[in-house]
Design an enzyme around this catalytic site. Structure first.
Site, PDB file in Angstrom:
ATOM      1  N   LYS A 264      -5.566   3.806   7.509  1.00 44.48           N
ATOM      2  CA  LYS A 264      -5.555   4.841   8.558  1.00 44.48           C
ATOM      3  C   LYS A 264      -4.796   6.085   8.108  1.00 44.48           C
ATOM      4  O   LYS A 264      -4.958   7.160   8.682  1.00 44.48           O
ATOM      5  CB  LYS A 264      -4.913   4.311   9.851  1.00 44.48           C
ATOM      6  CG  LYS A 264      -5.527   3.023  10.387  1.00 44.48           C
ATOM      7  CD  LYS A 264      -7.031   3.096  10.492  1.00 44.48           C
ATOM      8  CE  LYS A 264      -7.619   1.729  10.788  1.00 44.48           C
ATOM      9  NZ  LYS A 264      -7.434   0.720   9.740  1.00 44.48           N
TER      10      LYS A 264
ATOM     11  N   CYS B 297       0.821  -1.213   0.000  1.00 43.56           N
ATOM     12  CA  CYS B 297       0.000   0.000   0.000  1.00 43.56           C
ATOM     13  C   CYS B 297       0.855   1.264   0.000  1.00 43.56           C
ATOM     14  O   CYS B 297       0.426   2.312  -0.503  1.00 43.56           O
ATOM     15  CB  CYS B 297      -0.900   0.029   1.226  1.00 43.56           C
ATOM     16  SG  CYS B 297      -1.782  -1.495   1.577  1.00 43.56           S
TER      17      CYS B 297
ATOM     18  N   SER C  80     -11.879  -5.083   9.956  1.00 42.78           N
ATOM     19  CA  SER C  80     -11.274  -4.681   8.698  1.00 42.78           C
ATOM     20  C   SER C  80     -12.372  -4.422   7.680  1.00 42.78           C
ATOM     21  O   SER C  80     -13.464  -4.977   7.757  1.00 42.78           O
ATOM     22  CB  SER C  80     -10.367  -5.809   8.191  1.00 42.78           C
ATOM     23  OG  SER C  80     -10.083  -5.639   6.823  1.00 42.78           O
TER      24      SER C  80
ATOM     25  N   ASP D 226      -2.299  -2.625   8.349  1.00 45.68           N
ATOM     26  CA  ASP D 226      -3.269  -3.499   9.001  1.00 45.68           C
ATOM     27  C   ASP D 226      -3.080  -4.951   8.554  1.00 45.68           C
ATOM     28  O   ASP D 226      -3.194  -5.870   9.359  1.00 45.68           O
ATOM     29  CB  ASP D 226      -4.693  -3.046   8.672  1.00 45.68           C
ATOM     30  CG  ASP D 226      -5.046  -1.730   9.336  1.00 45.68           C
ATOM     31  OD1 ASP D 226      -4.186  -1.181  10.040  1.00 45.68           O
ATOM     32  OD2 ASP D 226      -6.183  -1.260   9.152  1.00 45.68           O
TER      33      ASP D 226
END
Length: 560
Positions: A126, A51, A474, A83
């Protein structure tokens, strides 16, 4: 001296501040650059997840673009916690707190260095609310550039994504997949750079923030490795310079109406429960009166149209192929479901941005269903109340699982205990798994419960076992699940008083979450209740546990 140097003149042209000027010259700035507006380029880049691994290269592109636009661009970094990597480990406690650290660092750097504006580059989920909260606190011209979505993985003819890896574990422990195929799924689930590809939290928040007006049109749906994403970065200089000239700031953009747009789009696309936490936090930071009750009302009025994973069939790349998020927004606007008069970072309104955009083609077999044939007539992000959640809880119920569930409580005081029990097949059809003491204060950090829900789905029990928790989920979670139960167990909430064998009912129609236990019995149990010991905490988690608000208030640490 440029009229756009409203703040940076203090460090670059103030004769009473020679040391600061000397330091800036030491970085290689020319006299010409010293007189240009200073723009921070905030990258959440780091090397250890897909990511974020490409974001620093985007930062270089954006810096070059600012310099070509007669701005002085300066890259700085903030953190991110993956995550996917931390899920199911002690590291997961740092995921939600990282949102506050990101907001703190964007605020600290831009205000600490007297910069005139900022471009932020988030990847993992986040990161996005974190940078937006920082942008709002600073309230200087700002644009968010999403790092982009990942492409699908493939293995033996099956399209894969990150949740495929989690669910493969559920299949493995139930003997439904060979060791070779298990590793085959793991090695092929993520083919390269980009955020998790379904309508999980990253794509949910990027879509919500584009609908809110804080990123350029198409930013949320361009894949990370696409030429369009690179072009977005290369054009960023002219857009941030235009914002500086117009003096359009985040709090001019984030209003009650733009937040309503964000929530309505989140619900219509089938987005993540995390959106409830993050949008409440963004509203709080912006000073906008928007509560869980507002979220509940919009959810009740909005159908689910996006057939995205985890509960559907499609990925964000499929919407990109159909015209991207603006095509969906144009469809929504034409149907009267968006406020078109909201200002955006282009300097134009949402409706002006969508002029000339063809609305997405809808069908019941496509990525986006038509309004007259929705996947679900009302929203899937149900806000529940009852004697188990007096201050609210959030359920992600697509309708495929059914509309209500009544079962027998199987209580665990940690995720590890629950995972071990499911691994050893101690959870059966008809059970309601209760995972508590994992809230924002008691977790601390409100870790996500993707691993236990993935085990349930992988074992084929998605319609037969429910799960409730004071933690969160999630965006990849699906099944009959309820999170954000408030008050949390650590604060003495009723979820901390449930015992094995209690009967729990989750009702998505009446929006209730109840346990068949009387107030008198709860009062009696309270006498022997023991809280979780957090005396070992230090540093980040200690501060977070002491400062954080409830899930129903967005889990912010600057409560005001």
């Amino acid at each position: 001296m440029s009229d756009l140097k409203k703040y940076s003149w203090e460090i670059s042209d103030n004769q009473e501040h020679p040391a600061g000027m000397a330091m800036l010259y030491a970085t290689g700035l020319s006299d010409e650059k010293m007189k240009q507006p200073f723009v921070g380029v905030a990258s959440c880049g780091y090397e250890s997840n897909p990511c974020n691994m490409h974001l620093n290269s985007f930062a270089e592109e954006i810096k070059a673009s600012t310099n070509k636009s007669d701005l002085a661009g300066f890259i700085f970094n903030t953190i991110g916690i993956s995550d996917g990597i931390s899920m199911g480990t002690a590291g997961m406690s740092y995921s939600l707190p990282s949102r506050e650290v990101i907001a703190d660092s964007v605020e600290s750097f831009i205000l600490g260095h007297s910069f005139d504006g900022v471009v932020t580059i988030p990847g993992c989920d986040k990161n996005m609310p974190g940078v937006v909260m920082g942008m709002l606190r600073v309230n200087r011209p700002s644009i968010m550039v999403f790092g982009g979505t990942i492409r699908s993985g493939h293995y033996k003819g099956e399209k894969l994504n990150i949740v495929s890896a989690f669910e493969a574990y559920g299949k493995k422990i139930n003997g439904q997949i060979s060791d070779e195929d298990y590793m085959g799924v793991i090695k092929n689930a993520c083919p390269g750079a980009g955020a998790c590809g379904g309508m999980y939290t990253a794509n949910t928040m990027s879509s919500a923030i584009e609908a809110m007006g804080l990123s350029l049109p198409f930013s949320s749906s361009y894949p990370a490795t696409s030429k369009e994403k690179r072009e977005e970065c290369k054009n960023m200089g002219k857009y941030i310079k235009q914002l500086l000239a117009l003096d359009i700031k985040p709090k001019d953009i984030v209003t009650k109406k733009s937040i309503e747009n964000a929530v309505r789009v989140t619900v219509a696309l089938g987005g993540s429960t995390n959106a409830a936490l993050h949008i409440l936090a963004i509203a709080k930071t912006a000073g906008v009166d928007f509560t869980l009750e507002d979220f509940k009302q919009i959810n009740a009025e909005t159908p689910v149209l996006g057939d995205f994973k985890p509960s559907g069939k499609f990925m964000m790349e499929d919407l990109y192929d159909m015209g991207g998020l603006p095509a969906f927004l144009k469809y929504f606007l034409n149907e009267g479901l968006l406020h078109g008069d909201c200002m955006t970072v282009t300097g134009k309104t949402m409706a002006e941005n969508l002029e000339g955009i063809e609305p997405v083609k809808t069908s019941k077999e496509s990525v986006i269903h038509p309004l007259d044939n929705p996947i679900k007539e009302t929203g899937h992000l149900c806000v529940l109340h009852g004697n188990l959640a007096p201050e609210g809880a959030v359920a992600k119920i697509s309708g495929k699982e059914g509309k209500s569930f009544t079962g027998t409580a199987r209580v665990f005081n940690s995720e590890v205990e629950a995972n071990e029990a499911m691994k050893n097949k101690k959870v059966q059809k008809g059970d309601v798994v209760v995972i508590r003491f994992v809230g924002p204060k008691g977790g601390p950090g409100m870790p996500e419960m993707l691993k236990p829900t993935a085990i349930i789905i992988g074992a084929g029990l998605g319609s037969d076992v429910a799960l409730i928790t004071d933690g969160r989920f999630s965006g990849g979670t699906h099944g009959f699940v309820v999170g954000h139960v408030t008050p949390e167990a650590y604060m003495g909430g009723p979820i901390g008083l449930i015992q094995d064998g209690d009967t729990i009912t989750i009702d998505a129609e009446t929006l209730e979450l109840n346990v068949d236990v009387s107030d008198e019995v709860f009062a009696e149990r309270k006498k022997s209740w023991k809280n979780k010991d957090l005396s070992h905490l230090q540093g980040t988690l200690k501060k977070y546990s002491q400062l954080v608000s409830t899930a129903s208030e967005g889990c912010v640490t600057d409560k005001g």
